[in-house]
Design an enzyme around this catalytic site. Structure first.
Site, PDB file in Angstrom:
ATOM      1  CG  HIS A  43       3.515  12.352   1.006  1.00 23.36           C
ATOM      2  ND1 HIS A  43       2.518  12.684   2.921  1.00 23.36           N
ATOM      3  CD2 HIS A  43       2.807  10.924   0.476  1.00 23.36           C
ATOM      4  CE1 HIS A  43       2.159  11.944   2.800  1.00 23.36           C
ATOM      5  NE2 HIS A  43       1.823  10.667   1.259  1.00 23.36           N
ATOM      6  CG  HIS A  54       6.770   3.909   2.956  1.00 21.29           C
ATOM      7  ND1 HIS A  54       5.595   4.409   2.146  1.00 21.29           N
ATOM      8  CD2 HIS A  54       5.744   3.896   4.692  1.00 21.29           C
ATOM      9  CE1 HIS A  54       4.355   4.987   2.872  1.00 21.29           C
ATOM     10  NE2 HIS A  54       4.581   4.780   4.272  1.00 21.29           N
ATOM     11  CG  ASP A  67       5.584   9.583  -1.838  1.00 21.16           C
ATOM     12  OD1 ASP A  67       4.108   9.752  -1.805  1.00 21.16           O
ATOM     13  OD2 ASP A  67       5.880   9.647   0.019  1.00 21.16           O
ATOM     14  CG  ASP A  68       0.914  11.072  -2.277  1.00 18.48           C
ATOM     15  OD1 ASP A  68       0.909  10.040  -2.190  1.00 18.48           O
ATOM     16  OD2 ASP A  68      -0.216  11.793  -1.277  1.00 18.48           O
ATOM     17  CG  ASP A 114       4.049   7.564  -4.393  1.00 14.87           C
ATOM     18  OD1 ASP A 114       3.620   8.588  -5.036  1.00 14.87           O
ATOM     19  OD2 ASP A 114       4.255   7.004  -3.958  1.00 14.87           O
ATOM     20  CG  ASN A 115       0.760   7.405  -4.527  1.00 16.58           C
ATOM     21  OD1 ASN A 115       0.578   7.302  -3.552  1.00 16.58           O
ATOM     22  ND2 ASN A 115       0.003   8.677  -4.682  1.00 16.58           N
ATOM     23  CE  LYS A 148       6.623   7.006   1.819  1.00 16.49           C
ATOM     24  NZ  LYS A 148       5.667   7.983   0.874  1.00 16.49           N
ATOM     25  CB  CYS A 182       3.495   5.518  -0.621  1.00 20.51           C
ATOM     26  SG  CYS A 182       2.937   6.667  -0.219  1.00 20.51           S
ATOM     27  CE  LYS A 200      -1.428   8.681  -1.101  1.00 22.01           C
ATOM     28  NZ  LYS A 200      -0.426   9.116  -0.297  1.00 22.01           N
TER      29      LYS A 200
HETATM   30 CA   LIG Z   1       2.516   8.018  -2.218  1.00 27.71          CA
END
Ligand SMILES: [Ca+2]
Ligand SMILES: [Ca+2]
Length: 1001
Positions: free
Chosen positions: A751, A668, A574-575, A808-809, A666, A613, A827
C-alpha cells in the site's frame, strides 16, 4: 449434492479411493486397483464411448491446469477438474510419427518400427481402436495421422477415416474423406477438424459404442494462430530460459545446435528473418514464436469446449471416456534448443488428462505413465466390460508367447499368475500387455558397455526397481526415469539422460542400442519391472474408478477435518494488483517465494474480495458480507466506529477450538475503544498497526504513531515489512508443540506511501516511478514470506500448515502503479479489477499441487472452511454468508455459490456474479444514486469478456432482470453503513489526525 448411491458400487468405490490414496507402489495393490472392472462385469452398464484427442508437440505448461501463467485453457482445465490429470506422463519417443505409433499399439519404437516421420504404421500391426472395433465399437480417425508422409488414404481398423497428407496446414488444408473424395474447406485447421468430428458424432449410427480419435495439428510448428488469437499474448515477455545459457559441461553437439534451426539463435520456424542472431535483443523473435505457439493452443481449447458441449447436450458425456494428451513435448529454449527429439525433460514430458464417466474426480496422479500404457489401458477398459475379455481370450493367447504387438514378451509373471481369482488373471493379462521388460535387460546385461553412462544405469538398476526406459527415435539415444518417492509432497524426480553419440563403432555397445535385441538368457532380470506394473496398474485403477462411479453419483469427500488439524497462516497483501505476481503472469516484478508456494498448491483465479481494505478484512474475519457487517468502507484514523462487537471473529472461533491466534500487521477494523482492538477480538497476540498508509519507517499515520504489540503502543526501529516478518517468525518459534497455530499476517506492503529501502529499488532498473518502488516493496514482502515459511520449516510445521495468500483488493492506479490485466479498472471499484484478487492456497498433500481453480469464491468463504478444517464450532447467532470451499479446492467441485455478492462502498453500488454472468449497479459512480430507476445497469459474460467491455444489459434484458431480482433479494436485509466520519463526531479516543485525502486508506 448427495444423491442415491448403489450400495455395492459405493463400497467398492470407497475401497478403491482408499487404496489409491495410499499412493505408493507397495500399497497400490493389484487386487485393489484391478478388481473394479471385474467386479462391475456383472453390472448391466453400457460400455463407455471413447473420445481420444491427441495434440501435436503440446507442452503441459502451455495449459492452465498444468500451471501456465499465461495461457488460459478453461475447457481443458474443466476436463482436468472433472477427471484425472497425470502430472508425470512421458512419451517414449519424442517425435510425432513414432510416438503416435506407440500410443496406438502400446509398443516401443524399436518394436513397431516407425522410427522417423516418413514411415507407415505397418498395416498388420493391431492397434487399440482396431481392437475395440473387433469388440463391437464404431471407430473413427479424424485429423492428423502422420504415419506415412504422402498417404492420406484410410487405414485399417476404422469405420470412418478423414485425414490429409503429412503435417497438414493451419489454413485451408486438403482432406481425404474416407478415400472417397478430397475437399479443402476454407478455415482454420483446429476448427475444421472439430467440425468433421462433430459431424461424425452427429451422423454415425447410434447402435454401438464408439471410439473417436481426433488428431490436432496444433500446436505443431510452424506456428500460426488464428486471427483472433494472433495478439493474445502481446503483453507477455518471454525471456530465453536460464538453461539456454547453462551449457558448461554439456556435450559439444548441444552448443553446436545454438545457431541452427534447432537452436535459439536460428530461424525459429521463420519467426526470425535474419539468422543466426545471438544478440540479446533478438529474444524478441523468440518471444513472438512462443506467443504464436500459445495462440494455437487457445483454439484447441475452444475445440475441446465444443466437443464436450456436444457430448453434454446429446446426453453422452457421462458415458464417454475422454482422453486428452500430447504426442511429445517440446524444447522452448531449454538447453538452447527449440524443437524436440532429445531426451531432455521438456522434450519428453507430455500432458495427459482422462475424464471418465461420472462426477468430477479432480485427481492428480503423480505416478509416471508412458505413451505405451495407453493402448493396453484402453483395451482393458472395453474388455473389462465384457465377460469375453480380450485381455484373456483373443490376442492374449499370443501375447504370452510374445508374438503379438500389443504386448511385448513378458518375463516372470509368476507373482500375478499364481492365484486363480479373476483379479489375478486380469493382473497377469494387463502385465503381459505392457511392453517394457525386455527393454531393461540389455542395459543390465552389458555393464562393460562403452557408452559412458551405462555404469550409472547399472548402479541405478541395482538400487531401485522403478526406473523406466524412455527412448528417442534414434535407437542410440534414451533415458531412464524413476518414479517419485511414494507419498512425497514434493516428488524428488531423478532423471538420467544418456546419449551415445561418439562413433558408429561404439553405438552397438550402447545399452539403448540394444533395447530390442535381448536374448532369453537375460531372464533373471525380469522381476525388476515389478514396480512398473504397479505404475500402470494405477493408471488402470484410476480409470477403473472413473468407470465404477459411472452408475453412482457425487460422493462426499473424506472431510479434511478427519486428518490432523492444520496450522493456518494467512498472508494478506495490501493493494496488490491481480497480475502483479509471477504466478499470475507478471514478468517485471519478482515474487519467487510466492510463485513457488503457488505452484505447490492451488491458484485461485476467481477469488473475490471487497474493493478496499477494511471491508475485505471484516468479511474475511467474520464470514459475512459487508451488507451484514456494515463495514462498507474504510475505518479511518479517528473514526468512532469499527467492526461491530456482535460479530464473532475467525480468531475467536479458532481460539475456542484450541488454536493459538496471532495477528502480525494491519488490523484496520477499529480501535476507538479498547474492546474494538485485536486482543479483544480473538487474538492472543497482536503486533503491528491499526490503520493503513502509515509511514514504513517512522510508523506515523496522520501525525500519530501507529505501532503496537498486544494493543499497547510500541516504538521499534526498522522497515515495517521486516518488523512484521521478524515478529511472525518469533511467534512461530515460540509456538507450543501441542497447540495448532492461526497466524494472520496482513502486511501494509504494498500500500502507499511508496517507500522502500533503496537497495531493493535497484533490483528493478527497468521500471520507474511508483511502479518501481511498488515492485521493490513487493520483493520485500516476498522475502518476508520466505522467512516466515523458513521458520515454519525449521519448527517442523510446514507439512501440516495450510498457507493462504491473497490481496485485499485490486491494484490501485492500474497501469501506472499496479497491474490488474486482463481485468477492468482497479481498487475502489466493483469491476473485476477492484474485487478479484490474486490468491492461492497451499497445503502439501492435501491441496493438489499445480492446480488452478477458476470457480468463483469469496473472502467470506474462508471462515466456514477454516472452522471446519480446525474442527471448530460453526454454531453462532449471526448467520454466515460464506460457504465451505474445501471440495472446490481439493477435488474440483463447482463453486458452492449460485450467486456471489460483490458489494461496493455504499449500498447503492453493488454487483452480483452468477455463473459466468455479472450484473453491476452503479459501478464506478462516486455519487450515490438512490433512485433505483436511475441506476446504471451493466451486464457482462465473464467467460467471453473478462475485461467487462461489452455491456449486454440491453441485449439480454431478461437475464439482467433475473439477476437484479436476485441481487435485490440479497439487499433486503442489508444494514446501513457503520461508517462514521471522524470529522463529524469527535471520537472518545481522539488520535490527533485528520483525514488528509480520500486516497489514504
Ligand atoms: Ca487495500
Ligand atoms: Ca509431435
Amino acid at each position: 449434492m448427495k444423491t442415491t448411491l448403489h450400495n455395492i458400487g459405493y463400497i467398492l468405490l470407497v475401497l478403491i479411493c482408499l487404496l489409491l490414496a495410499c499412493n505408493g507402489p507397495e500399497r497400490t495393490s493389484e487386487e485393489g486397483t484391478l478388481s473394479i472392472p471385474e467386479a462391475t462385469d456383472g453390472v448391466n452398464v453400457n460400455r463407455p464411448n471413447i473420445l481420444f484427442i491427441i495434440c501435436d508437440d503440446l507442452r503441459p505448461d502451455a495449459l492452465g491446469c498444468y500451471g501456465s501463467r499465461h495461457v488460459r485453457t478453461p475447457h481443458i482445465d474443466a476436463l482436468a477438474r472433472g477427471g484425472v490429470r497425470f502430472a508425470n506422463a512421458f512419451c517414449t519417443t519424442s517425435l510425432c510419427s513414432p510416438s503416435r505409433a506407440s500410443i496406438l499399439t502400446g509398443l516401443y519404437a524399436h518394436r513397431h518400427g516407425v522410427r522417423d516421420n516418413f514411415t507407415e504404421l505397418p498395416a498388420a500391426l493391431p492397434h487399440w481402436p482396431g481392437r475395440l472395433r473387433e469388440q463391437g465399437y464404431t471407430t473413427a480417425y479424424i485429423g492428423k495421422w502422420h504415419m506415412g508422409e504422402d498417404n492420406d488414404e484410410p487405414r485399417p481398423g476404422f469405420d470412418w477415416f478423414v485425414t490429409h497428407k503429412g503435417q497438414g496446414k493451419y489454413f485451408d488444408t486438403e482432406w481425404n474423406v474416407n478415400g472417397r473424395r478430397r475437399e479443402a474447406p476454407k478455415g482454420y485447421y483446429t476448427h475444421v477438424v472439430t467440425d468433421y468430428a462433430l459431424h461424425w458424432l452427429k451422423t454415425r449410427k447410434q447402435d454401438r459404442p464408439w471410439a473417436l480419435c481426433l488428431g490436432h495439428k496444433a500446436p505443431h510448428s510452424f506456428y500460426f494462430p488464428e486471427e483472433k488469437y494472433a495478439h493474445a499474448f502481446d503483453d507477455v515477455r518471454v525471456p530465453y530460459p536460464d538453461t539456454a545459457f547453462a551449457l558448461d559441461g554439456k556435450p559439444d553437439w548441444i552448443r553446436q545446435r545454438l545457431r541452427t534451426w534447432h537452436g535459439i539463435y536460428g530461424p525459429l520456424f521463420e519467426w526470425r528473418k535474419d539468422f543466426p542472431d545471438d544478440r540479446p535483443e533478438a529474444v524478441k523473435d523468440f518471444e513472438n514464436m512462443v506467443h504464436a505457439y500459445w495462440g494455437t493452443v487457445l483454439s484447441v481449447d475452444d475445440s475441446i469446449g465444443r466437443l464436450v458441449a456436444h457430448l453434454r447436450d446429446s446426453g453422452q458425456l457421462e458415458n464417454t471416456i475422454i482422453v486428452f494428451m500430447g504426442d511429445n513435448g517440446l524444447l522452448e529454449g531449454e538447453h538452447g534448443m527449440v524443437d524436440k527429439r532429445t531426451m531432455h525433460e521438456p522434450s519428453i514430458r507430455i500432458p495427459l488428462i482422462v475424464r471418465g464417466p461420472g462426477h468430477p474426480a479432480d485427481k492428480v496422479v503423480a505416478k509416471q505413465v508412458l505413451t505405451v500404457d495407453i493402448a493396453p489401458t484402453l483395451c482393458s477398459i472395453s474388455a473389462a466390460r465384457r465377460r469375453s475379455s480380450m485381455c484373456r481370450a483373443g490376442p492374449g493367447r499370443n501375447w504370452s508367447a510374445g508374438a503379438t504387438p500389443l504386448g511385448a514378451p513378458r518375463g516372470s509373471t509368476s507373482t500375478t499368475t499364481r492365484s486363480s481369482s479373476p483379479t489375478r488373471r486380469t493382473s497377469a493379462a494387463s502385465a503381459r500387455m505392457i511392453g517394457s521388460t525386455s527393454t531393461i535387460r540389455p542395459a543390465m546385461a552389458h555393464p562393460t558397455s562403452t557408452c559412458p553412462s551405462s555404469t550409472i544405469l547399472l548402479k541405478i538398476l541395482k538400487n531401485v526397481t522403478t526406473w523406466r526406459p524412455i527412448r528417442s527415435s534414434r535407437s542410440h539415444v534414451g533415458c531412464w526415469r524413476r518414479n517419485s518417492t511414494p507419498c512425497s509432497p514434493r516428488p524428488a524426480w531423478m532423471v538420467q539422460t544418456i546419449r551415445c553419440r561418439s562413433t558408429k563403432a561404439s553405438r552397438p555397445n550402447c545399452p539403448m542400442r540394444r533395447f530390442g535385441s535381448a536374448s532369453t538368457k537375460e531372464r533373471p532380470h525380469y522381476r525388476r519391472d515389478e514396480a512398473m506394473r504397479t505404475i500402470t496398474h494405477e493408471f488402470l485403477g484410476t480409470i477403473a474408478v472413473l468407470l465404477a462411479v459411472q452408475a453412482t453419483s457425487a460422493v462426499e469427500p473424506v472431510a479434511a477435518a478427519q486428518g490432523p488439524r492444520p496450522n493456518i497462516v494467512y498472508f494478506l497483501v495490501d493493494d496488490l494488483g491481480y497480475a502483479d505476481v509471477g504466478f499470475m503472469g507478471s514478468t517485471d516484478v519478482r515474487t519467487p517465494t510466492l510463485d513457488r508456494l503457488a505452484k505447490e498448491g492451488a491458484v485461485l483465479r476467481s477469488f473475490y474480495v471487497q474493493p478496499v481494505c477494511s471491508p475485505t478484512r471484516a468479511s474475511l474475519l467474520t464470514g459475512r458480507y459487508v451488507i451484514h457487517t456494515g463495514v462498507y468502507n474504510v475505518v479511518r484514523p479517528g473514526a468512532p466506529w469499527g467492526l461491530p462487537l456482535a460479530e464473532r471473529t475467525l480468531p475467536q472461533a479458532l481460539r475456542e477450538a484450541g488454536y493459538t491466534t496471532a495477528i502480525c500487521g494491519k488490523w484496520h477494523l477499529g480501535e476507538f475503544q479498547p474492546e474494538y482492538m485485536p486482543t479483544r477480538r480473538g487474538f492472543d497476540h497482536q503486533y503491528g498497526h491499526m490503520f493503513g498508509a502509515l509511514d514504513y519507517f517512522t510508523q506515523i499515520r496522520d501525525g500519530k504513531h501507529d505501532w503496537y504489540r498486544d494493543d499497547k503502543p510500541l516504538k521499534e526501529e526498522g522497515y515495517t515489512t521486516h518488523l512484521i516478518a521478524r515478529e511472525a517468525c518469533r511467534l512461530i518459534r515460540e509456538q507450543p508443540a501441542d497447540k495448532p497455530l492461526f497466524l494472520y499476517v496482513p502486511f501494509n506492503g504494498v500500500h502507499s506511501p511508496y517507500q522502500v529501502p533503496p537497495e531493493y529499488r535497484k533490483t528493478f532498473p527497468h521500471l520507474g516511478g511508483n511502479r518501481q518502488t511498488m515492485a521493490a516493496m513487493l520483493l520485500v514482502v516476498d522475502e518476508a514470506i520466505g522467512r516466515i515459511i523458513a521458520a515454519l520449516e525449521e519448527k517442523g510445521l510446514r507439512e501440516n500448515t495450510l498457507i493462504i495468500f491473497s490481496s485485499d483488493n485490486g491494484g490501485p492506479a492500474p497501469e501506472k502503479v499496479s497491474r490488474n490485466t486482463p481485468l477492468r479498472a482497479g481498487k475502489g471499484t466493483i469491476y473485476e479489477g477492484g474485487v478479484r484478487a490474486c490468491a492461492f492456497a497451499t497445503w502439501p498433500g492435501r491441496i493438489p499441487a499445480g492446480t488452478n481453480v477458476d470457480e468463483p469464491m469469496h473472502a467470506v468463504d474462508w471462515y466456514p472452511t477454516l472452522l471446519k478444517l480446525a474442527g471448530a464450532s460453526l454454531e453462532q447467532k449471526l448467520p454466515l454468508d460464506g460457504l465451505d470451499i474445501w471440495p472446490t479446492l481439493t477435488r474440483g467441485a463447482t463453486s458452492p455459490h449460485d450467486a456471489i455478492l460483490l458489494a461496493g462502498m455504499a449500498p447503492s453500488s453493488m454487483a452480483i456474479r452468477m455463473g459466468d454472468w455479472k450484473l453491476l449497479l452503479n459501478a464506478g459512480r462516486t455519487s450515490l444514486v438512490t433512485d433505483p430507476v436511475l441506476a446504471k445497469v451493466e451486464l457482462y459474460n465473464l467467460a467471453d469478456d473478462i475485461g467487462e467491455s461489452k455491456n449486454l444489459a440491453d441485449v439480454q434484458p431478461g437475464r439482467a432482470q433475473e439477476m437484479r431480482t436476485r441481487l435485490e433479494a440479497f439487499l433486503k436485509d442489508a444494514v446501513p453503513p457503520g461508517i462514521k466520519d471522524s470529522t463529524t463526531k469527535a471520537p472518545a479516543r481522539k488520535t490527533g489526525g485528520q483525514r488528509k485525502g480520500a486516497k489514504k486508506q
